[in-house]
Design a protein around this motif. Structure first.
Motif, PDB file in Angstrom:
ATOM      1  N   ASP A 169     -31.711  57.857  32.540  1.00  0.00           N
ATOM      2  CA  ASP A 169     -31.842  56.417  32.334  1.00  0.00           C
ATOM      3  C   ASP A 169     -31.525  56.038  30.889  1.00  0.00           C
ATOM      4  OD1 ASP A 169     -32.383  55.379  34.886  1.00  0.00           O
ATOM      5  OD2 ASP A 169     -34.475  55.982  34.762  1.00  0.00           O
ATOM      6  N   LEU A 170     -31.925  56.863  29.928  1.00  0.00           N
ATOM      7  CA  LEU A 170     -31.585  56.584  28.536  1.00  0.00           C
ATOM      8  C   LEU A 170     -30.078  56.688  28.310  1.00  0.00           C
ATOM      9  CD1 LEU A 170     -34.506  58.330  26.640  1.00  0.00           C
ATOM     10  CD2 LEU A 170     -34.231  55.888  27.133  1.00  0.00           C
ATOM     11  N   ALA A 171     -29.421  57.594  29.016  1.00  0.00           N
ATOM     12  CA  ALA A 171     -27.959  57.710  28.923  1.00  0.00           C
ATOM     13  C   ALA A 171     -27.292  56.462  29.483  1.00  0.00           C
ATOM     14  CB  ALA A 171     -27.479  58.960  29.648  1.00  0.00           C
ATOM     15  N   LEU A 172     -27.808  55.944  30.606  1.00  0.00           N
ATOM     16  CA  LEU A 172     -27.276  54.691  31.168  1.00  0.00           C
ATOM     17  C   LEU A 172     -27.444  53.546  30.174  1.00  0.00           C
ATOM     18  CD1 LEU A 172     -28.503  54.735  34.892  1.00  0.00           C
ATOM     19  CD2 LEU A 172     -26.134  54.776  34.075  1.00  0.00           C
ATOM     20  N   MET A 173     -28.598  53.506  29.534  1.00  0.00           N
ATOM     21  CA  MET A 173     -28.850  52.461  28.557  1.00  0.00           C
ATOM     22  C   MET A 173     -27.855  52.559  27.400  1.00  0.00           C
ATOM     23  SD  MET A 173     -32.368  51.557  26.515  1.00  0.00           S
ATOM     24  CE  MET A 173     -33.283  52.020  27.957  1.00  0.00           C
ATOM     25  N   ALA A 174     -27.597  53.768  26.938  1.00  0.00           N
ATOM     26  CA  ALA A 174     -26.680  53.972  25.813  1.00  0.00           C
ATOM     27  C   ALA A 174     -25.251  53.572  26.154  1.00  0.00           C
ATOM     28  CB  ALA A 174     -26.732  55.428  25.363  1.00  0.00           C
ATOM     29  N   GLU A 175     -24.897  53.574  27.434  1.00  0.00           N
ATOM     30  CA  GLU A 175     -23.551  53.189  27.867  1.00  0.00           C
ATOM     31  C   GLU A 175     -23.406  51.682  28.073  1.00  0.00           C
ATOM     32  OE1 GLU A 175     -22.911  55.405  31.443  1.00  0.00           O
ATOM     33  OE2 GLU A 175     -22.880  57.330  30.396  1.00  0.00           O
ATOM     34  N   ASP A 176     -24.509  50.968  28.073  1.00  0.00           N
ATOM     35  CA  ASP A 176     -24.515  49.536  28.360  1.00  0.00           C
ATOM     36  C   ASP A 176     -23.960  48.733  27.171  1.00  0.00           C
ATOM     37  OD1 ASP A 176     -25.440  47.166  29.919  1.00  0.00           O
ATOM     38  OD2 ASP A 176     -26.749  46.926  28.170  1.00  0.00           O
ATOM     39  N   PRO A 177     -22.900  47.928  27.375  1.00  0.00           N
ATOM     40  CA  PRO A 177     -22.301  47.171  26.267  1.00  0.00           C
ATOM     41  C   PRO A 177     -23.280  46.229  25.557  1.00  0.00           C
ATOM     42  CG  PRO A 177     -20.819  47.184  28.144  1.00  0.00           C
ATOM     43  CD  PRO A 177     -22.118  47.776  28.614  1.00  0.00           C
ATOM     44  N   ALA A 178     -24.139  45.537  26.294  1.00  0.00           N
ATOM     45  CA  ALA A 178     -25.095  44.617  25.660  1.00  0.00           C
ATOM     46  C   ALA A 178     -26.081  45.386  24.785  1.00  0.00           C
ATOM     47  CB  ALA A 178     -25.840  43.804  26.714  1.00  0.00           C
ATOM     48  N   THR A 179     -26.509  46.530  25.269  1.00  0.00           N
ATOM     49  CA  THR A 179     -27.431  47.360  24.495  1.00  0.00           C
ATOM     50  C   THR A 179     -26.740  47.911  23.258  1.00  0.00           C
ATOM     51  OG1 THR A 179     -28.684  47.913  26.480  1.00  0.00           O
ATOM     52  CG2 THR A 179     -28.937  49.381  24.590  1.00  0.00           C
ATOM     53  N   GLN A 180     -25.496  48.318  23.390  1.00  0.00           N
ATOM     54  CA  GLN A 180     -24.745  48.809  22.232  1.00  0.00           C
ATOM     55  C   GLN A 180     -24.624  47.722  21.158  1.00  0.00           C
ATOM     56  OE1 GLN A 180     -21.045  50.233  23.836  1.00  0.00           O
ATOM     57  NE2 GLN A 180     -22.002  52.026  24.789  1.00  0.00           N
ATOM     58  N   GLU A 181     -24.342  46.497  21.577  1.00  0.00           N
ATOM     59  CA  GLU A 181     -24.256  45.386  20.628  1.00  0.00           C
ATOM     60  C   GLU A 181     -25.607  45.158  19.943  1.00  0.00           C
ATOM     61  OE1 GLU A 181     -22.641  41.809  22.358  1.00  0.00           O
ATOM     62  OE2 GLU A 181     -21.020  42.938  23.314  1.00  0.00           O
ATOM     63  N   TRP A 182     -26.680  45.226  20.726  1.00  0.00           N
ATOM     64  CA  TRP A 182     -28.028  45.046  20.185  1.00  0.00           C
ATOM     65  C   TRP A 182     -28.336  46.128  19.153  1.00  0.00           C
ATOM     66  CZ3 TRP A 182     -31.626  41.752  19.304  1.00  0.00           C
ATOM     67  CH2 TRP A 182     -32.941  42.147  19.093  1.00  0.00           C
ATOM     68  N   TRP A 183     -28.013  47.360  19.483  1.00  0.00           N
ATOM     69  CA  TRP A 183     -28.265  48.462  18.554  1.00  0.00           C
ATOM     70  C   TRP A 183     -27.454  48.315  17.270  1.00  0.00           C
ATOM     71  CZ3 TRP A 183     -28.117  53.039  22.548  1.00  0.00           C
ATOM     72  CH2 TRP A 183     -29.299  53.031  23.290  1.00  0.00           C
ATOM     73  N   GLN A 184     -26.268  47.725  17.347  1.00  0.00           N
ATOM     74  CA  GLN A 184     -25.477  47.494  16.133  1.00  0.00           C
ATOM     75  C   GLN A 184     -26.178  46.515  15.198  1.00  0.00           C
ATOM     76  OE1 GLN A 184     -21.550  46.320  17.375  1.00  0.00           O
ATOM     77  NE2 GLN A 184     -20.965  48.397  17.943  1.00  0.00           N
ATOM     78  N   LEU A 185     -26.965  45.608  15.772  1.00  0.00           N
ATOM     79  CA  LEU A 185     -27.730  44.653  14.964  1.00  0.00           C
ATOM     80  C   LEU A 185     -28.999  45.280  14.401  1.00  0.00           C
ATOM     81  CD1 LEU A 185     -27.468  41.516  17.271  1.00  0.00           C
ATOM     82  CD2 LEU A 185     -26.208  41.939  15.145  1.00  0.00           C
ATOM     83  N   THR A 186     -29.680  46.091  15.194  1.00  0.00           N
ATOM     84  CA  THR A 186     -30.974  46.629  14.773  1.00  0.00           C
ATOM     85  C   THR A 186     -30.858  47.911  13.946  1.00  0.00           C
ATOM     86  OG1 THR A 186     -31.264  47.825  16.868  1.00  0.00           O
ATOM     87  CG2 THR A 186     -32.192  45.585  16.735  1.00  0.00           C
ATOM     88  N   ALA A 187     -29.846  48.721  14.192  1.00  0.00           N
ATOM     89  CA  ALA A 187     -29.726  50.017  13.504  1.00  0.00           C
ATOM     90  C   ALA A 187     -29.713  49.907  11.979  1.00  0.00           C
ATOM     91  CB  ALA A 187     -28.507  50.787  14.007  1.00  0.00           C
ATOM     92  N   PRO A 188     -29.029  48.926  11.384  1.00  0.00           N
ATOM     93  CA  PRO A 188     -29.042  48.848   9.923  1.00  0.00           C
ATOM     94  C   PRO A 188     -30.432  48.564   9.335  1.00  0.00           C
ATOM     95  CG  PRO A 188     -27.222  47.564  10.812  1.00  0.00           C
ATOM     96  CD  PRO A 188     -28.089  47.961  11.971  1.00  0.00           C
TER      97      PRO A 188
END
Length: 107
Positions: A64-83
């Motif tokens: 399930d975490l792998a599915l989440m990591a492949e999700d485009p919306a989640t990837q965009e969100w992580w680009q905002l939060t990761a910094p």
């Protein structure tokens, strides 16, 4: 059900930005969390440490975490939060949010 607790460091200069981001988490990100069998997800802050807790109601957290990591919306969100974040020194190599050991539970 599996309980998951994790910790990561919040960059102090990004604290206000991080709080603001979480005032309006995009619905597609929340939907992906739900579809990955994650419930009761919360994030707490103490000093510069972020603590997260969630309950996993599925059969394969890694999948399930792998599915989440492949999700485009989640990837965009992580680009905002990761910094705003950086792993704690206790994190294992490659680990972003460090998993915490449960030492007590009262039900």
């Amino acid at each position: 059900m599996r309980r998951v607790a994790q910790v990561i460091r919040l960059r102090p200069e990004k604290a206000d930005e991080y709080r603001e981001l979480h005032r309006s988490v995009p619905e597609p990100v929340l939907d992906r969390l739900r579809r990955c069998h994650i419930a009761n997800y919360s994030i707490h802050l103490l000093g510069d440490q972020l603590f997260s807790y969630f309950e996993y109601h599925g059969d394969d957290l890694a999948a399930d975490l792998a599915l989440m990591a492949e999700d485009p919306a989640t990837q965009e969100w992580w680009q905002l939060t990761a910094p705003c974040q950086e792993p704690v020194k206790e994190a294992t190599p490659g680990e972003w949010w460090a998993s915490m050991e449960q030492v007590f539970l009262m039900e």
